[in-house]
Design an enzyme around this catalytic site. Structure first.
Site, PDB file in Angstrom:
ATOM      1  N   HIS A 258       0.841  -1.196   0.000  1.00 32.04           N
ATOM      2  CA  HIS A 258       0.000   0.000   0.000  1.00 32.04           C
ATOM      3  C   HIS A 258       0.876   1.245   0.000  1.00 32.04           C
ATOM      4  CE1 HIS A 258      -3.262   2.739   1.085  1.00 32.04           C
ATOM      5  NE2 HIS A 258      -4.048   1.787   0.620  1.00 32.04           N
ATOM      6  N   ASP A 309      -8.000  -5.288  -0.596  1.00 32.51           N
ATOM      7  CA  ASP A 309      -8.433  -6.142  -1.706  1.00 32.51           C
ATOM      8  C   ASP A 309      -8.094  -7.607  -1.496  1.00 32.51           C
ATOM      9  OD1 ASP A 309      -9.523  -4.148  -3.434  1.00 32.51           O
ATOM     10  OD2 ASP A 309      -7.489  -3.404  -3.667  1.00 32.51           O
TER      11      ASP A 309
HETATM   12  C1  LIG Z   1      -0.465  -0.514  -3.935  1.00 37.14           C
HETATM   13  C2  LIG Z   1       0.847  -0.254  -4.642  1.00 37.14           C
HETATM   14  C3  LIG Z   1       0.540   0.284  -6.049  1.00 37.14           C
HETATM   15  C4  LIG Z   1       1.651   0.779  -3.874  1.00 37.14           C
HETATM   16  O1  LIG Z   1       2.666   1.127  -4.676  1.00 37.14           O
HETATM   17  P1  LIG Z   1       3.844   2.133  -4.303  1.00 37.14           P
HETATM   18  O2  LIG Z   1       3.601   2.895  -3.078  1.00 37.14           O
HETATM   19  O3  LIG Z   1       4.084   2.916  -5.532  1.00 37.14           O
HETATM   20  O4  LIG Z   1       4.987   1.137  -3.966  1.00 37.14           O
HETATM   21  P2  LIG Z   1       6.050   0.625  -4.985  1.00 37.14           P
HETATM   22  O5  LIG Z   1       5.385   0.043  -6.185  1.00 37.14           O
HETATM   23  O6  LIG Z   1       7.039   1.729  -5.214  1.00 37.14           O
HETATM   24  O7  LIG Z   1       6.725  -0.540  -4.152  1.00 37.14           O
HETATM   25  C5  LIG Z   1       7.808  -0.409  -3.261  1.00 37.14           C
HETATM   26  C6  LIG Z   1       8.580  -1.712  -3.291  1.00 37.14           C
HETATM   27  O8  LIG Z   1       7.766  -2.784  -2.832  1.00 37.14           O
HETATM   28  C7  LIG Z   1       7.550  -3.736  -3.882  1.00 37.14           C
HETATM   29  N1  LIG Z   1       6.142  -4.087  -3.892  1.00 37.14           N
HETATM   30  C8  LIG Z   1       5.095  -3.271  -3.577  1.00 37.14           C
HETATM   31  N2  LIG Z   1       3.954  -3.933  -3.695  1.00 37.14           N
HETATM   32  C9  LIG Z   1       4.268  -5.163  -4.118  1.00 37.14           C
HETATM   33  C10 LIG Z   1       3.505  -6.278  -4.424  1.00 37.14           C
HETATM   34  N3  LIG Z   1       2.180  -6.250  -4.321  1.00 37.14           N
HETATM   35  N4  LIG Z   1       4.139  -7.381  -4.841  1.00 37.14           N
HETATM   36  C11 LIG Z   1       5.472  -7.428  -4.939  1.00 37.14           C
HETATM   37  N5  LIG Z   1       6.255  -6.394  -4.650  1.00 37.14           N
HETATM   38  C12 LIG Z   1       5.660  -5.270  -4.247  1.00 37.14           C
HETATM   39  C13 LIG Z   1       7.926  -3.000  -5.164  1.00 37.14           C
HETATM   40  O9  LIG Z   1       8.322  -3.888  -6.178  1.00 37.14           O
HETATM   41  C14 LIG Z   1       9.029  -2.105  -4.687  1.00 37.14           C
HETATM   42  O10 LIG Z   1      10.179  -2.886  -4.553  1.00 37.14           O
HETATM   43  P3  LIG Z   1      11.620  -2.294  -5.002  1.00 37.14           P
HETATM   44  O11 LIG Z   1      11.851  -1.132  -4.082  1.00 37.14           O
HETATM   45  O12 LIG Z   1      12.553  -3.436  -4.795  1.00 37.14           O
HETATM   46  O13 LIG Z   1      11.475  -1.861  -6.412  1.00 37.14           O
HETATM   47  C15 LIG Z   1       1.687  -1.553  -4.751  1.00 37.14           C
HETATM   48  O14 LIG Z   1       1.949  -2.053  -3.462  1.00 37.14           O
HETATM   49  C16 LIG Z   1       1.006  -2.594  -5.617  1.00 37.14           C
HETATM   50  O15 LIG Z   1       1.147  -2.563  -6.846  1.00 37.14           O
HETATM   51  N6  LIG Z   1       0.263  -3.559  -4.986  1.00 37.14           N
HETATM   52  C17 LIG Z   1      -0.463  -4.555  -5.736  1.00 37.14           C
HETATM   53  C18 LIG Z   1      -1.785  -3.985  -6.260  1.00 37.14           C
HETATM   54  C19 LIG Z   1      -2.804  -3.779  -5.150  1.00 37.14           C
HETATM   55  O16 LIG Z   1      -3.035  -4.651  -4.331  1.00 37.14           O
HETATM   56  N7  LIG Z   1      -3.417  -2.619  -5.190  1.00 37.14           N
HETATM   57  C20 LIG Z   1      -4.508  -2.283  -4.254  1.00 37.14           C
HETATM   58  C21 LIG Z   1      -4.072  -1.221  -3.315  1.00 37.14           C
HETATM   59  S1  LIG Z   1      -5.293  -0.940  -2.057  1.00 37.14           S
END
Ligand SMILES: CC(C)(COP(=O)(O)OP(=O)(O)OC[C@H]1O[C@@H](n2cnc3c(N)ncnc32)[C@H](O)[C@@H]1OP(=O)(O)O)[C@@H](O)C(=O)NCCC(=O)NCCS
Length: 373
Positions: A258, A309
């Site tokens: 998140h 989710d």
């Molecule tokens: C929610 C979300 C978009 C937040 O994204 P964010 O704040 O931009 O975080 P980031 O994408 O920059 O992630 C930070 C790190 O954690 C990792 N990470 C974050 N969520 C992850 C996931 N669901 N699975 C695997 N790795 C994940 C990223 O790869 C990144 O790793 P790195 O630093 O080695 O590159 C992200 O966690 C995600 O894509 N989750 C899956 C989709 C989801 O469940 N969305 C509903 C949200 S309520």
């Protein structure tokens, strides 16, 4: 040089009285009430809280409930659309388009009074579930039962979808899911709605844009992704190998992580509890067992937690809601939060207009005639 915050991370874009997400502590509250308190209410009481900033007394709840139930009927043109739209269309796209259509049937939508905007907001809550359920029936070639006025929002959606009044337990499960999804500060779809509203566009444009934002897999679309992942893995004994492979490929695991919560999403334990109970009743405990193992691996190996989710997917699956209606169900619940934010935006409007940092070719390029390019 100005500081760029990619994805607006950490930026406070406006004030709100509606909801706050305290990411470091894992706390979520609407209008001062912790989510753990809010789950003692009904969804309709939460709608009242968001619209009027106070919990309703009996008469106020009765007035809001009657207003919601009186507005369920859709315009004929929207029903025709639901019947004739491609049966293979995604229900979330149908929902976005139908909300936009509702705007065409509301001739007063521009420059209207605040009381009219509130009436439109109530109508959208009343009609959004009908849109999703009717399309689901129409695409199966089923009849569209007339709307009823004697059922709660949650029960009415389940009734229209299946043609049968749901059990009290199914109704309450969905009701709690609606409460947990109703509001969440400046998430991507709510911010989208507020940006559109800030131009003094209309409620329908703001909400159809919000639905478009919600459908993405990084936002509300993740709940559908969770069930696809569980189905692809298939059984508990395959989870470890599947996860090792997915993480090696740097795949995003749906329902995990998140932007704001750095500890457990406070909505997840409520949904987890419901998912455990429901899957046990169905004799399909494997879904929750697989989910628990995935969550454990992500916690231990990545330090990431389940979000709203992750378990809601299993709850909806157990309620017999088809996978492609998971994100629409999120939209039905979030309609209260979106519309409350649009109303709040208009009560103290300032156009959203951030800056960008230019990183292109240097200034002063000269135009070369087309023959010489
Ligand atoms: C929610 C979300 C978009 C937040 O994204 P964010 O704040 O931009 O975080 P980031 O994408 O920059 O992630 C930070 C790190 O954690 C990792 N990470 C974050 N969520 C992850 C996931 N669901 N699975 C695997 N790795 C994940 C990223 O790869 C990144 O790793 P790195 O630093 O080695 O590159 C992200 O966690 C995600 O894509 N989750 C899956 C989709 C989801 O469940 N969305 C509903 C949200 S309520």
């Amino acid at each position: 040089m100005s500081v760029v915050s990619k994805g607006l991370e950490g930026i406070v874009a406006a004030e709100t009285r509606l909801g706050e997400v305290k990411g470091a502590e894992g706390v979520l509250f609407y209008c001062g009430y912790d989510i753990n308190e809010l789950v003692k209410l009904t969804y309709e009481e939460v709608v009242h809280l968001l619209y009027y900033n106070k919990l309703p007394n009996k008469a106020e709840l009765e007035a809001l409930t009657s207003a919601l139930r009186a507005e369920r009927e859709l315009p004929d043109g929207v029903i025709d659309f639901l019947k004739t739209a491609p049966k293979t269309a995604k229900p979330i796209d149908i929902m976005r388009t139908a909300v936009s259509m509702l705007g065409c049937y509301d001739q007063k939508r521009h420059d209207i009074e605040m009381s009219e905007n509130l009436a439109n907001a109530i109508r959208l809550i009343a009609q959004i579930g009908v849109i999703a359920a009717y399309f689901h029936r129409a695409r199966q070639g089923l009849d569209l039962p007339p709307v009823r006025k004697d059922l709660s929002e949650a029960a009415h959606f389940l009734y229209l979808m299946t043609g049968e009044v749901p059990s009290k337990e199914a109704e309450r499960t969905l009701d709690i899911a609606y409460i947990l999804h109703a509001e969440h500060g400046f998430n991507a779809s709510t911010f989208t709605a507020r940006v559109v509203a800030s131009t003094l566009s209309d409620m329908y444009s703001a909400i159809s844009a919000a639905i478009g934002a919600l459908k993405g897999p990084l936002h509300g679309g993740a709940n559908e992704g969770v069930i696809h992942m569980l189905q692809e893995i298939g059984s508990l004994d395959k989870v470890d190998a599947w996860m090792a492979d997915a993480l090696a490929q740097k795949k995003k695991i749906m329902g995990i992580g998140h932007r704001v919560y750095k500890v457990l999403d406070p909505r997840a334990p409520h949904l987890r509890e419901m998912a455990i109970k429901l899957t046990e009743q169905l004799g399909e405990a494997k879904w929750i067992q697989m989910s628990e193992r995935i969550a454990q691996i992500m916690r231990e190996q990545k330090g990431l937690n389940a979000n709203v989710d992750f378990y809601s997917a299993t709850v909806y699956y157990s309620l017999d809601i088809p996978t492609d209606l998971f994100t629409p169900v999120f939209a039905i619940a979030r309609m209260s939060g979106w519309t409350a934010h649009v109303l709040e935006q208009w009560s103290e409007n300032r156009l959203f207009r951030p800056l960008s940092e230019y990183v292109g070719k240097p200034y002063g390029q000269k135009v070369v005639p087309i023959e010489q390019r």
